[in-house]
Write an enzyme that holds these catalytic residues in place. Structure first.
Site, PDB file in Angstrom:
ATOM      1  N   HIS A  54       0.837  -1.202   0.000  1.00  0.00           N
ATOM      2  CA  HIS A  54       0.000   0.000   0.000  1.00  0.00           C
ATOM      3  C   HIS A  54       0.877   1.259   0.000  1.00  0.00           C
ATOM      4  O   HIS A  54       0.708   2.154  -0.835  1.00  0.00           O
ATOM      5  CB  HIS A  54      -0.923  -0.024   1.222  1.00  0.00           C
ATOM      6  CG  HIS A  54      -1.828   1.148   1.317  1.00  0.00           C
ATOM      7  ND1 HIS A  54      -3.110   1.133   0.805  1.00  0.00           N
ATOM      8  CD2 HIS A  54      -1.643   2.380   1.840  1.00  0.00           C
ATOM      9  CE1 HIS A  54      -3.668   2.313   1.021  1.00  0.00           C
ATOM     10  NE2 HIS A  54      -2.800   3.087   1.653  1.00  0.00           N
ATOM     11  N   GLU A  55       1.817   1.325   0.919  1.00  0.00           N
ATOM     12  CA  GLU A  55       2.683   2.509   1.020  1.00  0.00           C
ATOM     13  C   GLU A  55       3.598   2.633  -0.197  1.00  0.00           C
ATOM     14  O   GLU A  55       3.884   3.735  -0.661  1.00  0.00           O
ATOM     15  CB  GLU A  55       3.496   2.474   2.314  1.00  0.00           C
ATOM     16  CG  GLU A  55       2.653   2.532   3.581  1.00  0.00           C
ATOM     17  CD  GLU A  55       1.687   3.709   3.636  1.00  0.00           C
ATOM     18  OE1 GLU A  55       2.001   4.796   3.092  1.00  0.00           O
ATOM     19  OE2 GLU A  55       0.599   3.550   4.233  1.00  0.00           O
ATOM     20  N   ASP A  95      -7.717   6.716   2.653  1.00  0.00           N
ATOM     21  CA  ASP A  95      -6.929   7.658   1.853  1.00  0.00           C
ATOM     22  C   ASP A  95      -7.840   8.575   1.053  1.00  0.00           C
ATOM     23  O   ASP A  95      -7.602   9.780   0.957  1.00  0.00           O
ATOM     24  CB  ASP A  95      -6.001   6.914   0.886  1.00  0.00           C
ATOM     25  CG  ASP A  95      -4.872   6.191   1.591  1.00  0.00           C
ATOM     26  OD1 ASP A  95      -4.525   6.583   2.731  1.00  0.00           O
ATOM     27  OD2 ASP A  95      -4.327   5.248   1.007  1.00  0.00           O
ATOM     28  N   HIS A 111       1.768   4.459  -2.909  1.00  0.00           N
ATOM     29  CA  HIS A 111       1.822   5.931  -2.769  1.00  0.00           C
ATOM     30  C   HIS A 111       3.164   6.466  -3.254  1.00  0.00           C
ATOM     31  O   HIS A 111       3.228   7.448  -3.995  1.00  0.00           O
ATOM     32  CB  HIS A 111       1.651   6.343  -1.301  1.00  0.00           C
ATOM     33  CG  HIS A 111       0.295   6.103  -0.738  1.00  0.00           C
ATOM     34  ND1 HIS A 111      -0.857   6.587  -1.307  1.00  0.00           N
ATOM     35  CD2 HIS A 111      -0.089   5.429   0.380  1.00  0.00           C
ATOM     36  CE1 HIS A 111      -1.889   6.236  -0.567  1.00  0.00           C
ATOM     37  NE2 HIS A 111      -1.457   5.523   0.463  1.00  0.00           N
TER      38      HIS A 111
END
Length: 115
Positions: A22-23, A104, A26
């Site tokens: 997930h990170e 988010d 980004h």
């Protein structure tokens, strides 16, 4: 320090692995967005009772001083927020995207309303 801590805590679990993808989503999206803020730190270590990690972006000095945001910047901010969703979707599939992707998008409501 980070590598040492990883060695001490052992292999990452499935939740940390999901948070990592997930990170990373980004971070990769930010790197692919030419005029967006620089990625300064990515962590999958929770800093509070929250489950996930975080990706920290550093705006330019000009951006910090003016406090003004263009429509392009706000759209880029939304795209970078969606990067976490895309990271999860690529690895786990559309049906396995978690609520962190939804969180988010909730955070991006303000920039989208500014437009």
């Amino acid at each position: 320090a980070g590598l040492q801590r990883a060695k001490e805590t052992g292999p990452i679990g499935s939740t940390q692995r999901l948070v990592a993808y997930h990170e990373a989503g980004h971070a990769v999206m930010a790197l692919l967005t030419p005029k967006f803020d620089a990625v300064s730190k990515v962590s999958i270590i929770p800093r509070s009772s929250a489950l996930g990690g975080f990706t920290l972006f550093t705006p330019t000095d000009e951006q910090l001083e003016s406090g003004l945001y263009t429509k392009r910047y706000l759209l880029d901010q939304i795209a970078v927020a969606l990067g976490g969703y895309v990271g999860e979707e690529i690895v786990y599939g559309e049906d396995e995207v978690t609520t962190s992707a939804s969180d988010d998008l909730q955070k991006e409501r303000r920039p989208s309303r500014c437009m």
